[in-house]
Design a protein around this motif. Structure first.
Motif, PDB file in Angstrom:
ATOM      1  N   ILE A   1      30.155  27.963  90.253  1.00  0.00           N
ATOM      2  CA  ILE A   1      31.173  29.008  90.374  1.00  0.00           C
ATOM      3  C   ILE A   1      31.070  29.990  89.205  1.00  0.00           C
ATOM      4  CG2 ILE A   1      33.672  29.462  90.314  1.00  0.00           C
ATOM      5  CD1 ILE A   1      34.013  26.795  91.838  1.00  0.00           C
ATOM      6  N   LEU A   2      30.887  29.465  87.998  1.00  0.00           N
ATOM      7  CA  LEU A   2      30.726  30.330  86.836  1.00  0.00           C
ATOM      8  C   LEU A   2      29.492  31.221  86.962  1.00  0.00           C
ATOM      9  CD1 LEU A   2      31.611  28.036  83.775  1.00  0.00           C
ATOM     10  CD2 LEU A   2      33.005  29.820  84.828  1.00  0.00           C
ATOM     11  N   ARG A   3      28.376  30.657  87.436  1.00  0.00           N
ATOM     12  CA  ARG A   3      27.137  31.436  87.568  1.00  0.00           C
ATOM     13  C   ARG A   3      27.289  32.537  88.618  1.00  0.00           C
ATOM     14  NH1 ARG A   3      24.135  33.049  85.794  1.00  0.00           N
ATOM     15  NH2 ARG A   3      22.031  32.473  86.422  1.00  0.00           N
ATOM     16  N   ILE A   4      27.988  32.249  89.699  1.00  0.00           N
ATOM     17  CA  ILE A   4      28.206  33.270  90.733  1.00  0.00           C
ATOM     18  C   ILE A   4      29.103  34.377  90.198  1.00  0.00           C
ATOM     19  CG2 ILE A   4      29.283  33.715  92.976  1.00  0.00           C
ATOM     20  CD1 ILE A   4      28.319  30.980  93.877  1.00  0.00           C
ATOM     21  N   LEU A   5      30.148  34.009  89.449  1.00  0.00           N
ATOM     22  CA  LEU A   5      31.008  35.022  88.829  1.00  0.00           C
ATOM     23  C   LEU A   5      30.210  35.879  87.855  1.00  0.00           C
ATOM     24  CD1 LEU A   5      34.240  32.926  88.080  1.00  0.00           C
ATOM     25  CD2 LEU A   5      33.892  34.570  89.933  1.00  0.00           C
TER      26      LEU A   5
ATOM     27  N   ASN B   1      32.478  40.052  98.540  1.00  0.00           N
ATOM     28  CA  ASN B   1      31.722  41.200  99.021  1.00  0.00           C
ATOM     29  C   ASN B   1      30.404  41.353  98.270  1.00  0.00           C
ATOM     30  OD1 ASN B   1      31.442  43.622 100.635  1.00  0.00           O
ATOM     31  ND2 ASN B   1      31.880  44.782  98.783  1.00  0.00           N
ATOM     32  N   THR B   2      30.448  41.190  96.935  1.00  0.00           N
ATOM     33  CA  THR B   2      29.246  41.360  96.114  1.00  0.00           C
ATOM     34  C   THR B   2      28.216  40.271  96.383  1.00  0.00           C
ATOM     35  OG1 THR B   2      30.582  42.382  94.368  1.00  0.00           O
ATOM     36  CG2 THR B   2      28.380  41.625  93.762  1.00  0.00           C
ATOM     37  N   PHE B   3      28.666  39.025  96.452  1.00  0.00           N
ATOM     38  CA  PHE B   3      27.736  37.922  96.648  1.00  0.00           C
ATOM     39  C   PHE B   3      27.081  37.997  98.028  1.00  0.00           C
ATOM     40  CE2 PHE B   3      26.706  33.274  97.132  1.00  0.00           C
ATOM     41  CZ  PHE B   3      25.783  33.236  96.092  1.00  0.00           C
ATOM     42  N   ARG B   4      27.808  38.500  99.021  1.00  0.00           N
ATOM     43  CA  ARG B   4      27.219  38.690 100.345  1.00  0.00           C
ATOM     44  C   ARG B   4      26.072  39.696 100.283  1.00  0.00           C
ATOM     45  NH1 ARG B   4      27.736  38.608 105.867  1.00  0.00           N
ATOM     46  NH2 ARG B   4      27.315  40.543 106.972  1.00  0.00           N
TER      47      ARG B   4
ATOM     48  N   PRO C   1      18.199  38.997  97.258  1.00  0.00           N
ATOM     49  CA  PRO C   1      18.056  37.560  96.965  1.00  0.00           C
ATOM     50  C   PRO C   1      17.319  37.283  95.672  1.00  0.00           C
ATOM     51  CG  PRO C   1      16.559  38.239  98.726  1.00  0.00           C
ATOM     52  CD  PRO C   1      17.471  39.391  98.479  1.00  0.00           C
ATOM     53  N   TYR C   2      16.562  38.266  95.154  1.00  0.00           N
ATOM     54  CA  TYR C   2      15.834  38.066  93.909  1.00  0.00           C
ATOM     55  C   TYR C   2      16.782  37.889  92.712  1.00  0.00           C
ATOM     56  CZ  TYR C   2      16.826  43.098  93.684  1.00  0.00           C
ATOM     57  OH  TYR C   2      17.449  44.323  93.707  1.00  0.00           O
ATOM     58  N   LEU C   3      18.048  38.271  92.883  1.00  0.00           N
ATOM     59  CA  LEU C   3      19.024  38.101  91.813  1.00  0.00           C
ATOM     60  C   LEU C   3      19.524  36.665  91.702  1.00  0.00           C
ATOM     61  CD1 LEU C   3      21.240  41.318  92.219  1.00  0.00           C
ATOM     62  CD2 LEU C   3      19.434  40.889  90.538  1.00  0.00           C
ATOM     63  N   ILE C   4      19.248  35.867  92.735  1.00  0.00           N
ATOM     64  CA  ILE C   4      19.681  34.466  92.720  1.00  0.00           C
ATOM     65  C   ILE C   4      18.610  33.657  91.994  1.00  0.00           C
ATOM     66  CG2 ILE C   4      20.362  32.483  94.120  1.00  0.00           C
ATOM     67  CD1 ILE C   4      21.169  34.376  96.311  1.00  0.00           C
ATOM     68  N   SER C   5      18.917  33.238  90.794  1.00  0.00           N
ATOM     69  CA  SER C   5      17.957  32.508  89.966  1.00  0.00           C
ATOM     70  C   SER C   5      17.780  31.078  90.464  1.00  0.00           C
ATOM     71  CB  SER C   5      18.415  32.506  88.503  1.00  0.00           C
ATOM     72  OG  SER C   5      19.715  31.945  88.400  1.00  0.00           O
ATOM     73  N   ILE C   6      16.773  30.411  89.944  1.00  0.00           N
ATOM     74  CA  ILE C   6      16.425  29.062  90.406  1.00  0.00           C
ATOM     75  C   ILE C   6      17.550  28.067  90.126  1.00  0.00           C
ATOM     76  CG2 ILE C   6      15.271  28.509  88.239  1.00  0.00           C
ATOM     77  CD1 ILE C   6      14.309  27.310  91.798  1.00  0.00           C
ATOM     78  N   ASP C   7      18.284  28.246  89.019  1.00  0.00           N
ATOM     79  CA  ASP C   7      19.369  27.313  88.713  1.00  0.00           C
ATOM     80  C   ASP C   7      20.498  27.421  89.735  1.00  0.00           C
ATOM     81  OD1 ASP C   7      19.859  29.906  87.528  1.00  0.00           O
ATOM     82  OD2 ASP C   7      21.648  29.020  86.620  1.00  0.00           O
TER      83      ASP C   7
END
Length: 385
Positions: A90-94, A107-110, A117-123
């Protein structure tokens, strides 16, 4: 809870509801005889295979839920592990959304998931996979009366709710709603008050997500149009498909039905998907037209196998769900129970789309997580559950 009851009930209610609504305006598309013939062929094949597989089991007179005390420490450790990982997630998504406003995060995460999708890191990806343990763990805790501290439960449920919203998926919300609804049914906790509150909660969450996620749609269409698109528009869309009013291209070898396996083959260069679009069409509604690109769970089998596709779809789904249901009833293995609770939504939403074979990787994840949650039961399990 049987597959036959769930499937036949949904395919009776939704077409009936559509026919009743279509009487309110002549603008609605009228379902053809071929539509009902296809649906009936699916239901008959599904029911017959289910009966053939399940007919030999003996129903238990009463469900008894107990918790093995020796297994409880493992559940508590798994709970604390999930609580920690979910909190970090939750902290990483925020952090990547750069806001703590829930509506803005949705809205932003969608946008990030679908367009960046390149902004979503491996962790984050690893933590998202770990989150899949949360639903079966939730089922286990409440189904088997695990003695968990109230503080831990509140935190765990809050994280579960927040992540369910962050996923920006009405399908996931409905999946978890059905899962919880069936747990209440098994535990004999359902009453009028509980049912009303449950539906108010889920519709409130979906409304909140809709206002946060689909603002452009809501500026053009009404909320009733929105409900029509997701609840009833797949029926006339499928009718148009089988009557040649939708150009869906040419698919062979079950590449639509078994898309998961073809995707694996494509990774090894053994198959190349033909170029396709999202097949958006306009469906007549009361005040005009609404867009949709969903054609019920029968559409992919029809595109692959033609008029026999609905029968094939019924047989394939029956083989899977009847087997899971039979093993759940006969063996009483807890991973079958959890797995059934996690996947039965695919039958509930068969009127919408193919959520079983179409998202088979998620089905496999649910199975693995159900086994993970119950993996030590064989060491301690009693003869009765």
């Amino acid at each position: 809870m049987s597959p036959v009851f769930i499937c036949t009930t949904m395919w009776f209610i939704l077409p009936l509801l559509y026919e009743l609504i279509s009487l309110t305006s002549s603008n609605y598309y009228r379902l053809s005889e071929k539509f009902y013939f296809m649906v009936l062929s699916f239901i008959l094949s599904f029911v017959l295979i289910n009966v053939a597989i399940v007919k030999s089991y003996r129903r238990r007179k009463k469900y008894t839920a107990i918790t093995n005390k020796d297994f409880l420490p493992y559940i508590k450790n798994l709970l604390h592990f999930c609580m920690f990982c979910n909190f970090i997630l939750i902290l990483r998504i925020l952090m990547i959304c750069r806001t703590i406003n829930i509506a803005q995060v949705i809205n932003t995460f969608r946008v990030i998931v679908t367009e960046k999708p390149y902004l979503i890191s491996i962790d984050i990806k690893i933590l998202l996979y770990i989150f899949n343990i949360t639903p079966p763990l939730f089922c286990y805790i409440f189904l088997y009366n695990c003695e968990i501290k109230k503080t831990d439960l509140i935190i765990f449920i809050t994280e579960f709710l927040i992540m369910s919203l962050f996923y920006v998926s009405k399908g996931r919300l409905m999946k978890y709603f059905i899962m919880i609804f069936l747990i209440l049914l098994i535990k004999n906790k359902l009453n009028v008050k509980t049912i009303v509150l449950s539906f108010l909660l889920i519709f409130g969450l979906i409304y909140f997500m809709t206002m946060s996620r689909d603002t452009s749609f809501m500026k053009t269409f009404s909320y009733m149009d929105y409900i029509f698109v997701y609840l009833l528009s797949p029926l006339p869309a499928f009718d148009m498909l089988i009557n040649g009013k939708v150009n869906f291209g040419s698919f062979t070898g079950g590449s639509q039905t078994f898309v998961f396996f073809y995707r694996i083959a494509s990774k090894f260069g053994l198959y190349t998907f033909p170029p396709t679009d999202k097949m958006f069409i306009n469906i007549p509604a009361k005040q005009g037209y609404v867009p949709t690109n969903v054609y019920t769970g029968l559409s992919k089998s029809y595109m692959d196998f033609g008029d026999y596709g609905c029968i094939i779809c019924g047989i394939l789904l029956a083989l899977c769900f009847a087997t899971i249901y039979k093993m759940m009833i006969i063996s009483k293995k807890r991973h079958y129970i959890l797995f059934y609770l996690l996947t039965v939504y695919c039958l509930v939403f068969q009127f919408f789309g193919d959520l079983f074979f179409g998202f088979f990787s998620m089905i496999l994840q649910d199975l693995l997580c159900a086994i993970l949650v119950t993996k030590k039961i064989k060491l301690y399990e009693r003869k009765t559950i």
